[in-house]
Write a protein that holds these residues in place. Structure first.
Motif, PDB file in Angstrom:
ATOM      1  N   LYS A   1     -26.711 -29.331  77.920  1.00 39.25           N
ATOM      2  CA  LYS A   1     -27.973 -29.550  78.626  1.00 39.25           C
ATOM      3  C   LYS A   1     -29.142 -28.806  77.976  1.00 39.25           C
ATOM      4  O   LYS A   1     -30.276 -28.963  78.410  1.00 39.25           O
ATOM      5  CB  LYS A   1     -27.858 -29.104  80.100  1.00 39.25           C
TER       6      LYS A   1
ATOM      7  N   ASN B   1     -22.937 -36.982  77.267  1.00 36.99           N
ATOM      8  CA  ASN B   1     -23.589 -36.831  78.562  1.00 36.99           C
ATOM      9  C   ASN B   1     -25.076 -37.161  78.446  1.00 36.99           C
ATOM     10  O   ASN B   1     -25.768 -36.601  77.584  1.00 36.99           O
ATOM     11  CB  ASN B   1     -23.397 -35.395  79.063  1.00 36.99           C
ATOM     12  N   ASP B   2     -25.522 -38.076  79.269  1.00 35.49           N
ATOM     13  CA  ASP B   2     -26.955 -38.345  79.443  1.00 35.49           C
ATOM     14  C   ASP B   2     -27.638 -39.059  78.256  1.00 35.49           C
ATOM     15  O   ASP B   2     -28.340 -40.048  78.434  1.00 35.49           O
ATOM     16  CB  ASP B   2     -27.661 -37.005  79.758  1.00 35.49           C
TER      17      ASP B   2
ATOM     18  N   GLY C   1     -25.557 -39.356  84.731  1.00 29.57           N
ATOM     19  CA  GLY C   1     -25.710 -38.826  86.082  1.00 29.57           C
ATOM     20  C   GLY C   1     -26.665 -39.712  86.867  1.00 29.57           C
ATOM     21  O   GLY C   1     -27.261 -40.651  86.328  1.00 29.57           O
TER      22      GLY C   1
ATOM     23  N   ASP D   1     -30.112 -39.857  85.399  1.00 30.78           N
ATOM     24  CA  ASP D   1     -30.248 -40.269  84.007  1.00 30.78           C
ATOM     25  C   ASP D   1     -30.697 -41.733  83.923  1.00 30.78           C
ATOM     26  O   ASP D   1     -31.002 -42.352  84.941  1.00 30.78           O
ATOM     27  CB  ASP D   1     -28.911 -40.074  83.270  1.00 30.78           C
TER      28      ASP D   1
HETATM   29 MG    MG Z   1     -26.642 -35.888  83.693  1.00 29.80          MG
END
Ligand code: MG
Ligand code: 3NM
Length: 521
Positions: free
Chosen positions: A48, A76-77, A93, A96
């Protein structure tokens, strides 16, 4: 696409973390490599904080590691990072990019997974075409600071049930949040739904923060495999006391694993090698000895005998009878597989001779063979080859196995799409297995070998039925697991995968602590 159809793909899902609090001074690629060696089946690169340049270069290195092991890598993302490195997909998520846009960018073959924190989000994600769901947060966790509500096991189960009510039970699911070796068994049993079982478990810290990521992954992987098998046993065995089955089946398999009982096979020319390999895979010690005079010595070694008359000869028949008497004298169990029993007059006569020569503990055959052993089939009716042709109704089959079991004081197994097993008072139907079992030679015979290993460790006559059930379940669930492996393209590649699955299931079962049974309500 592979990511939708492979049952085992989501079994142990690793989400990475690059923060010092979790990764420490370990190398992320090294951790992922070891984790995959320990049983991780899919990896999500989640970072992140790093700049885009670092994300792309790390993702590239991770992709080399995952590709080496044929494990998918998701990002992720960051759809752009996934595109840049050409990995297998993304995990998004709720805040996102939306699925439709991500799908447009990535194309139809990439995997898009979605985080769902409640039933509504889970159903919406399925409607929008998610390839799998990450359901969480299950338990509170230090790893993700901005978690929304804590679902707990009840919330997880409700979500899975709602998905199956909407017809989305085919969408794979993993759960996430605070999961580790101390709670995974409970999560898989109490948080899962029989109609829509969890595919697997996703973890961050349980592996990324572990001192030994490979050992940690192996432990988690074994616990999940064991739970999968446990859930399937429950499904298969509603017909007799669930408690008996849950309690005894794992014990039988574990005892075979620990004691390596002798499986003495007097079997046919076609299956010698395969049967010996199956015996080894289930944890037994095979000996393929067709000379009857050896049986007296072998019977003293605490194993069981398989008499399989698949390629019967006059000399062979004499040897069966000598060996049968030797095993009866030593009070060791005998499994009789009357292969092709009704096919020829010689075989019909051979069946009678074997049955008259001594006591048989387990008789295993297809419908036609069991009918011949029962004697209901006239000598003029002949069976084509050794394959079964079904004519009896289910109720008639149940009647037949029960009567034969009673008459011969044996456990009788009639194999088929649904297998029937009876000890004369209790009768069990098992509907596991896979069609590939019928497309390769020797599976019926090697089921007999598997059963011999199970009855060899079951001293109490009363428990023979469960021992036989344990053998059938291990054999048929291994076939299902094998058929779902991504390396299996047909009956040929199924054979080695099946041996692997037999080995994996019984070692996982044997490694399990039996105390999880006490949690079962
Ligand atoms: Mg996310
Ligand atoms: N997502 P650990 S919880 C990445 O609820 C992540 O969607 C969550 O870490 C969610 O296994 C979480 O260390 C962190 O508890 C899970």
């Amino acid at each position: 696409t592979a990511h939708n159809s492979d049952y085992n793909l989501y079994r142990l899902y690793l989400v990475t973390d690059s923060t010092p609090a979790i990764l420490g001074d370990k190398d992320i690629c090294d951790v992922v490599d070891r984790a995959i060696q320990g049983g991780v089946t899919i990896v999500q690169y989640r970072d992140k904080t790093s700049d885009t340049g670092v994300l792309v270069s790390t993702a590239r290195k991770l992709h080399q590691v995952t590709q080496k092991h044929h494990v998918p890598l998701l990002i992720n993302d960051r759809v752009d990072v996934a595109l840049a490195v050409g990995c297998e997909g993304v995990h998004l998520g709720q805040d996102d990019m939306d699925i439709a846009t991500a799908r447009q960018i990535l194309g139809p073959s990439k995997c898009i997974g979605i985080s769902a924190n409640n039933i509504q989000e889970a159903i919406l994600a399925c409607e929008q075409g998610a390839d799998y769901l990450g359901i969480g947060t299950i338990f509170s966790t230090q790893t993700k600071k901005d978690t929304k509500s804590i679902l707990g096991l009840a919330g997880l189960k409700q979500t899975l049930e709602s998905l199956s009510e909407k017809g989305y039970e085919h969408i794979p699911t993993v759960c996430i949040g605070g999961l580790n070796a101390s709670n995974i068994t409970q999560v898989m049993s109490h948080g899962s739904s029989p109609k829509n079982p969890l595919n697997g478990v996703a973890v961050v810290s349980a592996i990324m923060a572990a001192h030994d990521p490979k050992a940690a992954s192996m432990q988690l992987s074994n616990l999940i495999t064991e739970s999968h098998m446990q859930n399937r046993i429950q499904e298969s065995c509603r017909a007799i006391s669930k408690h008996t089955v849950l309690d005894l089946v794992p014990k039988v398999i574990k005892t075979v694993h620990e004691n390596k009982p002798l499986s003495h096979n007097m079997t046919n020319l076609v299956v010698q090698n395969f049967a010996a390999n199956v015996a080894l895979a289930v944890g037994a010690s095979p000996i393929m000895a067709n000379y009857g005079l050896e049986a007296a010595d072998l019977a003293k070694l605490g194993g069981a005998l398989v008499i399989n008359m698949g390629t019967v000869t006059p000399e062979g028949l004499d040897n069966y009878k000598v060996a049968l008497k030797a095993y009866n004298t030593a009070k060791r169990p005998v499994v009789f597989d009357p292969v092709g029993a009704g096919a020829t007059a010689v075989r019909r006569a051979a069946v009678k001779e074997v049955l008259c020569a001594g006591h048989i503990d387990v008789i295993k055959g297809n419908e036609s063979e069991i009918k011949t052993v029962y004697g209901g089939k006239s000598d003029s009716e002949s069976q084509r080859g050794v394959d079964s042709s079904s004519t009896l109704s289910h109720a008639e089959k149940v009647q037949l196995v029960r009567e034969l079991a009673k008459r011969r004081k044996a456990v009788v197994v009639m194999t088929g799409k649904t297998d029937l097993v009876s000890d004369g008072s209790r009768t069990v139907a098992i509907s596991n297995g896979h069609e590939y079992l019928g497309m390769i030679t020797g599976t019926g015979c090697t089921l007999g070998t598997t059963i011999s290993a199970m009855v060899a460790v079951c001293e109490a006559r009363d428990n023979r039925l469960v021992a036989v059930v344990a053998g059938i379940l291990l054999f048929e669930i291994a076939a299902e697991t094998a058929a779902r492996k991504s390396t299996v393209e047909g009956p040929g590649s199924f054979v080695p995968a099946f041996l692997d699955s037999l080995y994996q299931l019984r070692t996982a079962m044997a490694a399990g602590d039996a105390s999880w049974l006490d949690q079962e309500k």
